[in-house]
Design a protein around this motif. Structure first.
Motif, PDB file in Angstrom:
ATOM      1  N   GLU A  70     -36.689  -3.738  -1.350  1.00  0.00           N
ATOM      2  CA  GLU A  70     -37.118  -4.258  -0.049  1.00  0.00           C
ATOM      3  C   GLU A  70     -35.888  -4.690   0.711  1.00  0.00           C
ATOM      4  O   GLU A  70     -35.105  -5.503   0.225  1.00  0.00           O
ATOM      5  CB  GLU A  70     -38.038  -5.465  -0.210  1.00  0.00           C
ATOM      6  CG  GLU A  70     -39.429  -5.148  -0.619  1.00  0.00           C
ATOM      7  CD  GLU A  70     -40.344  -6.368  -0.559  1.00  0.00           C
ATOM      8  OE1 GLU A  70     -39.872  -7.483  -0.228  1.00  0.00           O
ATOM      9  OE2 GLU A  70     -41.529  -6.197  -0.844  1.00  0.00           O
TER      10      GLU A  70
ATOM     11  N   CYS B 208     -30.311  -6.278   1.213  1.00  0.00           N
ATOM     12  CA  CYS B 208     -31.171  -6.502   0.058  1.00  0.00           C
ATOM     13  C   CYS B 208     -30.289  -6.845  -1.129  1.00  0.00           C
ATOM     14  O   CYS B 208     -29.065  -6.737  -1.053  1.00  0.00           O
ATOM     15  CB  CYS B 208     -32.058  -5.293  -0.249  1.00  0.00           C
ATOM     16  SG  CYS B 208     -31.211  -3.873  -0.954  1.00  0.00           S
TER      17      CYS B 208
ATOM     18  N   VAL C 163     -43.027  -0.088   6.211  1.00  0.00           N
ATOM     19  CA  VAL C 163     -42.345  -1.098   7.013  1.00  0.00           C
ATOM     20  C   VAL C 163     -43.384  -2.090   7.519  1.00  0.00           C
ATOM     21  O   VAL C 163     -44.511  -1.708   7.846  1.00  0.00           O
ATOM     22  CB  VAL C 163     -41.548  -0.462   8.171  1.00  0.00           C
ATOM     23  CG1 VAL C 163     -42.451   0.285   9.134  1.00  0.00           C
ATOM     24  CG2 VAL C 163     -40.711  -1.492   8.897  1.00  0.00           C
ATOM     25  N   GLU C 164     -43.008  -3.364   7.544  1.00  0.00           N
ATOM     26  CA  GLU C 164     -43.878  -4.421   8.065  1.00  0.00           C
ATOM     27  C   GLU C 164     -43.045  -5.337   8.934  1.00  0.00           C
ATOM     28  O   GLU C 164     -41.848  -5.494   8.713  1.00  0.00           O
ATOM     29  CB  GLU C 164     -44.485  -5.234   6.917  1.00  0.00           C
ATOM     30  CG  GLU C 164     -45.445  -4.468   6.060  1.00  0.00           C
ATOM     31  CD  GLU C 164     -46.025  -5.339   4.950  1.00  0.00           C
ATOM     32  OE1 GLU C 164     -45.714  -6.543   4.896  1.00  0.00           O
ATOM     33  OE2 GLU C 164     -46.772  -4.797   4.137  1.00  0.00           O
TER      34      GLU C 164
ATOM     35  N   PRO D  42     -37.902   0.807  -6.625  1.00  0.00           N
ATOM     36  CA  PRO D  42     -38.320   0.303  -5.315  1.00  0.00           C
ATOM     37  C   PRO D  42     -37.459  -0.898  -4.909  1.00  0.00           C
ATOM     38  O   PRO D  42     -37.080  -1.717  -5.753  1.00  0.00           O
ATOM     39  CB  PRO D  42     -39.769  -0.108  -5.526  1.00  0.00           C
ATOM     40  CG  PRO D  42     -39.896  -0.343  -6.989  1.00  0.00           C
ATOM     41  CD  PRO D  42     -38.886   0.534  -7.670  1.00  0.00           C
TER      42      PRO D  42
ATOM     43  N   GLU E 155     -34.451  -6.505   4.113  1.00  0.00           N
ATOM     44  CA  GLU E 155     -34.755  -7.342   5.272  1.00  0.00           C
ATOM     45  C   GLU E 155     -33.977  -6.739   6.433  1.00  0.00           C
ATOM     46  O   GLU E 155     -32.749  -6.616   6.356  1.00  0.00           O
ATOM     47  CB  GLU E 155     -34.360  -8.784   5.019  1.00  0.00           C
ATOM     48  CG  GLU E 155     -35.155  -9.435   3.902  1.00  0.00           C
ATOM     49  CD  GLU E 155     -36.661  -9.341   4.098  1.00  0.00           C
ATOM     50  OE1 GLU E 155     -37.140  -9.618   5.225  1.00  0.00           O
ATOM     51  OE2 GLU E 155     -37.367  -8.981   3.137  1.00  0.00           O
TER      52      GLU E 155
ATOM     53  N   THR F 115     -39.560  -1.191   2.947  1.00  0.00           N
ATOM     54  CA  THR F 115     -39.650  -0.890   1.524  1.00  0.00           C
ATOM     55  C   THR F 115     -39.318   0.578   1.319  1.00  0.00           C
ATOM     56  O   THR F 115     -39.521   1.407   2.206  1.00  0.00           O
ATOM     57  CB  THR F 115     -41.053  -1.193   0.969  1.00  0.00           C
ATOM     58  OG1 THR F 115     -42.024  -0.464   1.737  1.00  0.00           O
ATOM     59  CG2 THR F 115     -41.370  -2.673   1.040  1.00  0.00           C
TER      60      THR F 115
ATOM     61  N   TYR G 225     -38.042  -7.223  10.279  1.00  0.00           N
ATOM     62  CA  TYR G 225     -38.901  -6.306   9.536  1.00  0.00           C
ATOM     63  C   TYR G 225     -38.544  -6.329   8.062  1.00  0.00           C
ATOM     64  O   TYR G 225     -37.433  -6.695   7.678  1.00  0.00           O
ATOM     65  CB  TYR G 225     -38.730  -4.874  10.067  1.00  0.00           C
ATOM     66  CG  TYR G 225     -39.138  -4.746  11.508  1.00  0.00           C
ATOM     67  CD1 TYR G 225     -40.432  -4.399  11.850  1.00  0.00           C
ATOM     68  CD2 TYR G 225     -38.241  -5.015  12.528  1.00  0.00           C
ATOM     69  CE1 TYR G 225     -40.823  -4.323  13.183  1.00  0.00           C
ATOM     70  CE2 TYR G 225     -38.616  -4.934  13.860  1.00  0.00           C
ATOM     71  CZ  TYR G 225     -39.906  -4.586  14.171  1.00  0.00           C
ATOM     72  OH  TYR G 225     -40.279  -4.515  15.485  1.00  0.00           O
ATOM     73  N   THR G 226     -39.485  -5.903   7.243  1.00  0.00           N
ATOM     74  CA  THR G 226     -39.228  -5.636   5.833  1.00  0.00           C
ATOM     75  C   THR G 226     -39.466  -4.151   5.621  1.00  0.00           C
ATOM     76  O   THR G 226     -40.558  -3.645   5.878  1.00  0.00           O
ATOM     77  CB  THR G 226     -40.156  -6.460   4.920  1.00  0.00           C
ATOM     78  OG1 THR G 226     -39.920  -7.852   5.175  1.00  0.00           O
ATOM     79  CG2 THR G 226     -39.877  -6.161   3.460  1.00  0.00           C
TER      80      THR G 226
END
Length: 181
Positions: A119, A143, A96-97, A117, A121, A106, A103-104
């Motif tokens: 991602e 996503c 997570v970022e 995979p 939002e 993954t 945040y994003t």
């Protein structure tokens, strides 16, 4: 990476009665059809920072509904989810970022036994204590995936050209998580 305001370390479980997991797909190139799943579970383990957090979610494919019994039967069948052979879809976060509210996330999404995979939002919508003393956290996530990448390849050609069901699928999640004592 610090935790969002109000989110505290511990185990948080999905409250499906206050959540929705759904998707939108274009039909016949002109309209959008929505579907949702009514049976899912998720567990988030939150540590001292987001780097220490984990999330695993499971969706029961037989719980799919779109408001049309014939379509629901087709989507649950072998052409799409094949609920007899693949009764669950799963998501396992890998990172997570972000900060504040955006945040994003993954992770690996598995549909029909195929993992890819993705991602998401994610918007953190806050924490509140309900009238019964439960601490709840809210999240909105979305996503876009290619359904063909997950083995969902059924389609039909349109007389005017194009295909009946688009490859692009938008996944939408409105999640309420409850902190466990």
């Amino acid at each position: 990476m610090t935790l969002p305001s109000g989110l505290t370390p511990g185990i948080w479980l999905l409250d499906m009665s206050h959540s929705e997991i759904g998707f939108t797909v274009r039909h016949a190139g002109i309209s959008k059809v929505r579907g949702r799943f009514t049976d899912a579970s998720a567990e988030a383990r939150v540590g001292g920072s987001l780097a220490d957090a984990s999330l695993h979610a499971t969706v029961k494919t037989a719980s799919f509904e779109s408001g049309d019994a014939n379509r629901d039967a087709h989507v649950k069948g072998p052409d799409f989810f094949d609920v007899e052979e693949f009764p669950e879809m799963t998501f396992r976060a890998t990172g997570v970022e972000g900060d504040g509210e955006d945040y994003t996330l993954t992770g690996d999404l598995t549909i029909r036994g195929i993992s890819k995979p993705v991602e998401l939002e994610v918007e953190f919508t806050g924490v509140a204590v309900d009238p019964f003393g439960a601490t709840r956290a809210g999240f909105s996530a979305e996503c876009e995936i290619s359904r063909k990448e997950f083995g969902l390849t059924w389609n039909a050609a349109l007389e005017a050209g194009g295909l009946l069901v688009s490859d692009k699928v938008k996944i939408n999640v409105e999640a309420a998580l409850v902190k466990q004592a």
